[in-house]
Scaffold this active site. Structure first.
Site, PDB file in Angstrom:
ATOM      1  N   LYS A   1       0.846  -1.199   0.000  1.00  0.00           N
ATOM      2  CA  LYS A   1       0.000   0.000   0.000  1.00  0.00           C
ATOM      3  C   LYS A   1       0.883   1.250   0.000  1.00  0.00           C
ATOM      4  O   LYS A   1       1.891   1.302   0.721  1.00  0.00           O
ATOM      5  CB  LYS A   1      -0.899  -0.035   1.250  1.00  0.00           C
ATOM      6  CG  LYS A   1      -1.972   1.047   1.289  1.00  0.00           C
ATOM      7  CD  LYS A   1      -2.868   0.861   2.527  1.00  0.00           C
ATOM      8  CE  LYS A   1      -3.962   1.899   2.625  1.00  0.00           C
ATOM      9  NZ  LYS A   1      -4.789   1.741   3.844  1.00  0.00           N
TER      10      LYS A   1
ATOM     11  N   SER B   1      -9.722   2.241   2.982  1.00  0.00           N
ATOM     12  CA  SER B   1      -8.857   2.953   2.059  1.00  0.00           C
ATOM     13  C   SER B   1      -7.957   2.038   1.245  1.00  0.00           C
ATOM     14  O   SER B   1      -7.462   2.436   0.193  1.00  0.00           O
ATOM     15  CB  SER B   1      -7.995   3.948   2.834  1.00  0.00           C
ATOM     16  OG  SER B   1      -7.148   3.261   3.739  1.00  0.00           O
TER      17      SER B   1
ATOM     18  N   SER C   1      -9.671  -0.295   7.134  1.00  0.00           N
ATOM     19  CA  SER C   1      -9.132  -0.208   5.769  1.00  0.00           C
ATOM     20  C   SER C   1      -8.453  -1.459   5.239  1.00  0.00           C
ATOM     21  O   SER C   1      -8.113  -1.515   4.055  1.00  0.00           O
ATOM     22  CB  SER C   1      -8.157   0.952   5.663  1.00  0.00           C
ATOM     23  OG  SER C   1      -8.885   2.143   5.578  1.00  0.00           O
TER      24      SER C   1
HETATM   25  N1  GLN Z   1     -12.832   4.138   6.177  1.00  0.00           N
HETATM   26  C1  GLN Z   1     -12.328   4.617   7.434  1.00  0.00           C
HETATM   27  C2  GLN Z   1     -12.038   6.080   7.343  1.00  0.00           C
HETATM   28  O1  GLN Z   1     -12.364   6.662   6.383  1.00  0.00           O
HETATM   29  C3  GLN Z   1     -11.142   3.824   7.849  1.00  0.00           C
HETATM   30  C4  GLN Z   1      -9.914   4.237   7.177  1.00  0.00           C
HETATM   31  C5  GLN Z   1      -8.742   3.413   7.551  1.00  0.00           C
HETATM   32  O2  GLN Z   1      -8.853   2.377   8.201  1.00  0.00           O
HETATM   33  N2  GLN Z   1      -7.587   3.915   7.173  1.00  0.00           N
HETATM   34  O3  GLN Z   1     -11.499   6.679   8.209  1.00  0.00           O
END
Ligand code: GLN
Length: 509
Positions: A81, A156, A180
């Site tokens: 990532k 994400s 994420s």
């Molecule tokens: N979707 C969640 C957010 O927008 C989690 C993001 C993540 O785990 N980096 O914060």
């Protein structure tokens, strides 16, 4: 007949490599070809490093030929990532502000992967600074779900999950602040693990919310995730929150689960995470998975965690608060972009403002403003302070649950993959994707998402398994057991039938 190497699991790749039936170069080439063939359509990668991956593969093959002792995954390629620092390779975090930032060091997890002899195929797409649930907040265009290119791959870490689902990589690294790793796994039919907070070093991870962030594995099987967990886990003096204890026995536990015996394992269904807001198709698969757990001898009971009703609100105060202060370092002086103001005086303040205006996307700005507000004098106790109290309540609810059960389960995500564009302008709808995953981050506990079949719309559904802090082995054991039964029952559909994604299908992005 030649086999399609990209269809093997990482464990199978490792054993064929060890037996010298295949070489790391062949295996890496097969994945680079697959990327070339499908990634115009999927857009899982922001960058592919073909030459460096092949050079790493060659080194492993040579070391093996010399009879050197190699790690279990030596020669198995991986995707990373794009928020993990990679020495000499741009690390963008999906943001214009870091578009040209080339780190001079490797994140610890990346260094461990390299030292294990795993060729790095490239860097995967993500929501900008890991803020989002769909990759649509990437400054470089969204990733498409390999199951249906018109749908989101989660976020994400949608790039890492899609790369694994589309057979572009057998394994990937992700990060999970509120879900994420797990939510993208659920909606792409792959496995994703958020380890216990501190079990994998965060050194070299671009920080979003430091008290919640955790690096973990993305894979197609539970055993593969466990193998990668053991490579990246363990104490690191460069991360002061790193746990100083041995790596979880993830592989042994996954194997024990796959053997199919859950007698004596106490499983708690989270009462708050199964009703309103959860799609019928998700709940049907969930009910079936609970049946599997019982059939395997587990004792299943319902457990109540009343504080879970407040976790989304608490997360969206704590996370933006920490992010607003972490992102203050992007000041146009130290990293990446530097933008001159249009007209007016050129001062430190005006350059900083112009750079942040040009370099950050709308979701990042929204959260920086929200976090700055929540931390400001006069509001701190009312917002940030209250959110931290919820965090304590979550820990108390979980402590009470662990008196009764060994693991907790829920659907990973309330819905299957939604359509690209459907929620991108509706932040609250987007945030709801994380209802079930956020509690684990607030409490620092480990969690996995494992595929449990397809909903009526033909899209994958994931089961989440949570365990007490430091008991990561449990999530591998229970998920391994569920996977063994359901992969069989679905006749391989979970692993094999993601649509063929030829270049000809490479629609717009
Ligand atoms: N979707 C969640 C957010 O927008 C989690 C993001 C993540 O785990 N980096 O914060």
């Amino acid at each position: 007949m030649s086999q399609d190497l990209t269809r093997l699991t990482a464990a199978e790749m490792a054993s064929q490599l060890a037996a010298k039936q295949i070489s790391a170069v062949e295996l890496t080439q097969a994945h680079l070809q697959r990327i070339d063939h499908v990634d115009d359509a999927v857009h899982a990668f922001l960058q592919v490093g073909a030459d460096s991956a092949l050079a790493q593969a060659r080194q492993v093959d040579e070391a093996r030929a010399r009879g050197e002792a190699l790690g279990r995954l030596a020669g198995v390629p991986i995707a990373v990532k794009d928020l993990l620092a990679t020495r000499g390779v741009a690390t963008t975090c999906g943001s214009r502000i870091l578009e040209n930032w080339v780190p001079v060091y490797d994140a610890t997890a990346v260094r461990r992967v390299r030292e294990a002899g795993m060729p790095i195929l490239g860097k995967t797409n993500m929501d900008e600074f890991a803020m989002g649930s769909s990759t649509e907040h990437s400054a470089f265009g969204p990733t498409h779900n390999p199951w249906d290119l018109d749908r989101i791959p989660g976020g994400s870490g949608g790039g890492s999950a899609a790369a694994v689902a589309a057979f572009e990589a057998p394994l990937a690294l992700g990060s999970d602040t509120g879900g994420s790793i797990r939510q993208p796994a659920a909606v792409t039919g792959t496995v994703g693990v958020k380890p216990t907070y501190g079990a994998v070093s965060r050194y070299g991870l671009v920080a979003m919310a430091s008290s919640l962030d955790q690096i973990g594995p993305c894979s197609r099987t539970v055993l593969d995730a466990a193998l990668l967990h053991e490579v990246i886990g363990g104490h690191d003096p460069f991360d002061s929150t790193s746990l100083d204890e041995p790596v979880a026995h993830a592989v042994d536990q996954a194997r024990q689960g796959m053997a199919g015996d859950l007698h004596g394992v106490r499983i708690g269904i989270i009462g708050e995470l199964r009703g309103d807001g959860f799609d019928r198709g998700v709940l049907d698969r969930y009910a079936e998975a609970l049946g599997v757990l019982e059939d395997l001898g587990a004792e299943v009971q319902t457990v109540s965690c009343p504080s879970f009703g407040f976790t989304l609100a608490a997360y969206y105060l704590i996370m933006p608060s920490e992010a607003s202060s972490n992102l203050a370092r992007f000041d146009a002086m130290r990293y990446g972009l530097r933008q001159a103001p249009e007209g007016g005086p050129v001062t430190v303040e005006t350059v900083m403002a112009a750079t942040r205006e040009a370099g950050f996307g709308p979701e990042v700005k929204r959260r920086v403003i929200l976090g700055t507000y929540a931390l400001s004098a006069g509001y701190y106790d009312a917002y940030y302070g209250s959110a931290q109290k919820v965090r304590t309540l979550v820990q108390e609810d979980l402590a009470a649950a662990w008196e009764k059960v060994d693991v907790l389960v829920s659907p990973t995500c309330p819905t299957t993959a939604f359509r690209l564009g459907e929620r991108v302008d509706d932040p609250l709808a987007m945030y709801l994707s994380d209802t079930a995953t956020i509690p684990a981050n607030l409490a620092g506990i480990p969690g996995i998402s494992v595929p449990i079949g397809l909903a009526g719309d033909g899209l994958p559904v994931g089961l989440q398994v949570l365990a007490p802090a430091r008991a990561d082995g449990w999530v591998y054991r229970v998920a391994g057991a569920v996977e063994a039964v359901l992969t069989d029952r679905w006749g391989g559909a979970l692993l094999e039938q993601a649509p063929d994604l030829g270049k000809q299908q490479g629609g717009e992005r």
